[in-house]
Design a protein around this motif. Structure first.
Motif, short mmCIF file in Angstrom:
data_model
loop_
_atom_site.label_atom_id
_atom_site.label_comp_id
_atom_site.label_asym_id
_atom_site.label_seq_id
_atom_site.Cartn_x
_atom_site.Cartn_y
_atom_site.Cartn_z
N ASN A 84 0.81 -1.22 0.00
CA ASN A 84 0.00 0.00 0.00
C ASN A 84 0.85 1.27 0.00
O ASN A 84 0.34 2.36 0.19
N THR A 85 2.15 1.11 -0.21
CA THR A 85 3.03 2.27 -0.30
C THR A 85 3.92 2.17 -1.54
O THR A 85 4.36 1.08 -1.91
N TYR A 86 4.16 3.31 -2.13
CA TYR A 86 5.01 3.37 -3.32
C TYR A 86 6.41 2.83 -3.02
O TYR A 86 7.02 2.14 -3.83
N SER A 87 6.90 3.15 -1.82
CA SER A 87 8.28 2.78 -1.48
C SER A 87 8.44 1.29 -1.24
O SER A 87 9.57 0.79 -1.16
N GLY A 88 7.33 0.55 -1.10
CA GLY A 88 7.44 -0.88 -0.82
C GLY A 88 7.60 -1.74 -2.05
O GLY A 88 7.78 -2.97 -1.95
N ILE A 89 7.58 -1.12 -3.23
CA ILE A 89 7.66 -1.88 -4.49
C ILE A 89 8.92 -2.74 -4.57
O ILE A 89 8.87 -3.91 -4.95
#
Length: 202
Positions: A162-167
Motif C-alpha cells: 500500500n506504499t510506493y516505497s514498498g515496491i
C-alpha cells in the motif's frame, strides 16, 4: 527526518553615522552603527543570507537604538553613507540554495527524459521490462515474460503493497508465478490511464 538548521551571525560592518546627533544627548558624530548579518546553514552548508539588523549606540550617553527608530534625517544620512561602501553578500552564502536548485533542475530533466524513454518502452516491450502499477492505492508490478508480435506474456506479481516505497521489496523472482496475456494496446491503455505509472528497463 530531522534537518539540522543553524544560524551564523556576526558583525559585518561598523562605523559612525556622519553629521548626525544623538536624539538623547544631542551630541554630534557620536552615533556608532553596527551591521549584523550572516547566513542560515542546513547541516553545515550555507544556504541563505539572514536579513541584516542595524543597531546604533551613542558613544557619549550609551543610548542604543535600532536604525528605524531614529529620525528620517539620520536614516537618510546613514543610507547615503552606506551607498558609498556597501556590504555585499558573498556568493558562497547561497551554496545550499544553488545545490538545491541544481538538484531540482537535474531531477526534473531526468524525469522528463525518463518519460520520453517510457513512451518508447510501452510501444516496444522487451523481455524483463518491469511495469510498476497502481490499482486504487494498491501497488504491485508486472514483468514481461515473452513478446510475440502483438501479444505480450506478462508475469503477475502475487504480492502488493500500500506504499510506493514498498515496491522494491516485493519485486523478487519468487513472487512471479502467474501469467497473463496482454496486447500492446492493452498495455498502452494502462499506461495512458497511469495505472502503469513507471517502466523499469535494465
Amino acid at each position: 527526518m530531522l534537518i539540522n538548521l543553524g544560524r551564523n551571525i556576526k558583525i559585518l560592518k561598523t562605523g559612525i553615522i556622519e553629521n548626525a546627533s544623538c536624539p538623547n544627548c544631542n551630541k554630534i558624530n557620536t552615533l556608532n552603527f553596527s551591521i549584523y548579518g550572516g547566513y542560515i546553514n542546513v547541516i553545515i552548508i550555507p544556504s541563505a543570507p539572514i536579513k541584516r539588523t542595524i543597531l546604533v549606540e551613542c558613544s557619549n550617553c550609551k543610548k542604543t537604538y535600532k536604525l528605524k527608530e531614529l529620525t528620517p534625517e539620520i536614516n537618510t544620512n546613514f543610507k547615503e553613507q552606506y551607498k558609498k561602501n556597501p556590504v555585499k553578500n558573498p556568493l558562497w552564502q547561497y551554496t545550499g540554495s544553488i545545490i538545491l536548485a541544481v538538484t531540482l533542475s537535474f531531477a526534473i530533466y531526468t524525469g522528463i527524459q525518463m518519460k520520453k524513454a517510457e513512451k518508447q518502452y510501452i510501444i516496444n516491450p522487451l523481455i524483463g521490462d518491469i511495469y510498476r502499477v497502481n490499482n486504487d492505492g494498491h501497488y504491485s508490478t508486472l514483468k514481461v515474460k515473452k513478446v510475440s508480435n502483438d501479444t505480450i506474456s506478462i508475469y503477475i506479481n502475487d504480492m502488493e503493497t500500500n506504499t510506493y516505497s514498498g515496491i522494491d521489496e516485493i519485486n523478487i523472482d519468487k513472487n512471479y508465478n502467474k501469467t497473463q496475456f496482454f496486447t500492446k494496446q492493452n498495455l498502452r491503455d494502462l499506461y495512458t490511464k497511469n495505472i502503469i505509472y513507471q517502466i523499469d528497463r535494465r
